[in-house]
Design an enzyme around this catalytic site. Structure first.
Site, mmCIF file in Angstrom:
data_model
loop_
_atom_site.group_PDB
_atom_site.id
_atom_site.type_symbol
_atom_site.label_atom_id
_atom_site.label_comp_id
_atom_site.label_asym_id
_atom_site.label_seq_id
_atom_site.Cartn_x
_atom_site.Cartn_y
_atom_site.Cartn_z
ATOM 1 N N HIS A 20 -18.471 -54.236 57.027
ATOM 2 C CA HIS A 20 -19.637 -53.683 56.270
ATOM 3 C C HIS A 20 -20.961 -54.498 56.974
ATOM 4 C CE1 HIS A 20 -16.601 -52.267 52.950
ATOM 5 N NE2 HIS A 20 -17.219 -51.398 53.360
ATOM 6 N N LYS A 44 -12.347 -43.076 42.249
ATOM 7 C CA LYS A 44 -11.470 -44.022 42.392
ATOM 8 C C LYS A 44 -11.420 -45.208 41.583
ATOM 9 C CE LYS A 44 -12.883 -43.896 47.490
ATOM 10 N NZ LYS A 44 -13.472 -44.905 48.214
ATOM 11 N N ARG A 93 -15.890 -45.997 62.188
ATOM 12 C CA ARG A 93 -14.962 -46.815 62.894
ATOM 13 C C ARG A 93 -13.825 -46.073 64.044
ATOM 14 N NH1 ARG A 93 -12.688 -48.322 57.309
ATOM 15 N NH2 ARG A 93 -12.702 -46.054 57.108
ATOM 16 N N SER A 131 -11.556 -51.741 53.075
ATOM 17 C CA SER A 131 -11.232 -52.505 51.879
ATOM 18 C C SER A 131 -9.913 -52.061 51.175
ATOM 19 C CB SER A 131 -12.464 -52.186 50.822
ATOM 20 O OG SER A 131 -13.782 -52.238 51.363
#
Ligand code: PNS
Length: 170
Positions: A20, A44, A93, A131
């Site tokens: 990040h 979440k 990514r 994460s």
């Protein structure tokens, strides 16, 4: 400031990783102002509270003068409008991110055509980092040194201890 020089970088940041931070640094070199937007209410079940996530981000971006942290609820495009931001930054990514990011960007465009999403690629060393993976590795006793700021690793270990889930040291 012109709308196209203000960018929002939204996410869960549970917790912030060096991936990040790599994207934030790249964004801060392109835009006049980058607002990191931490989603408050999400489906979440977060590991860190929104206050904890915001504090860790604020600490990690301290050296960057044109970056700030905010929290938002509801639709991202409404928050972008409120902040007078014309750009949303998302990190890409790998190809596996593409489908989800494509849906998000096109839905946001449908909701607000004045907000443009741009994708930035992190350095290759962070291209596999998430994460969720960080939380799993730490909870199983692995080291995440170099993948998150040192103080974030300490926060993760502290949180696990508090919850009685002592990490197993491998
Ligand atoms: O870090 P994440 O979890 O991939 O971030 C996802 C986030 C926060 C960018 C996304 O869930 C979001 O923008 N949520 C706000 C609700 C919204 O605007 N939804 C419409 C687009 S589908």
């Amino acid at each position: 400031m012109n709308r196209s020089s203000v960018a929002i970088y939204p996410g869960s940041f549970d917790p912030v990783t060096n991936g990040h931070l790599d994207i934030i640094q790249r964004g801060s070199r392109i835009f006049g102002k980058v607002i990191i937007a931490v989603l408050r209410n999400q489906r979440k079940n977060p590991f860190f509270s929104v206050a904890e996530r915001t504090e860790m981000l604020a600490r990690a971006i301290e050296p960057l003068e044109n970056v700030e942290v905010a929290r938002f609820n509801g639709l991202l495009v409404n928050f972008a409008r409120e902040m007078k931001a014309g750009v949303v930054i998302r990190g890409l990514r790998a190809v596996t991110d593409f489908d989800y990011e494509f849906q998000l960007a096109l839905m946001n465009r449908r909701l607000e055509k004045e907000v443009e999403t741009i994708f930035l690629m992190p350095s290759a060393e962070y291209s596999y980092l998430s994460s969720s993976q960080i939380k799993e590795v730490v909870s199983l006793g692995g080291s995440v040194k170099g993948l998150v700021p040192d103080f974030v690793e300490q926060e993760l270990l502290g949180k696990l201890e508090k919850s009685g889930q002592k990490p197993r040291i491998s």
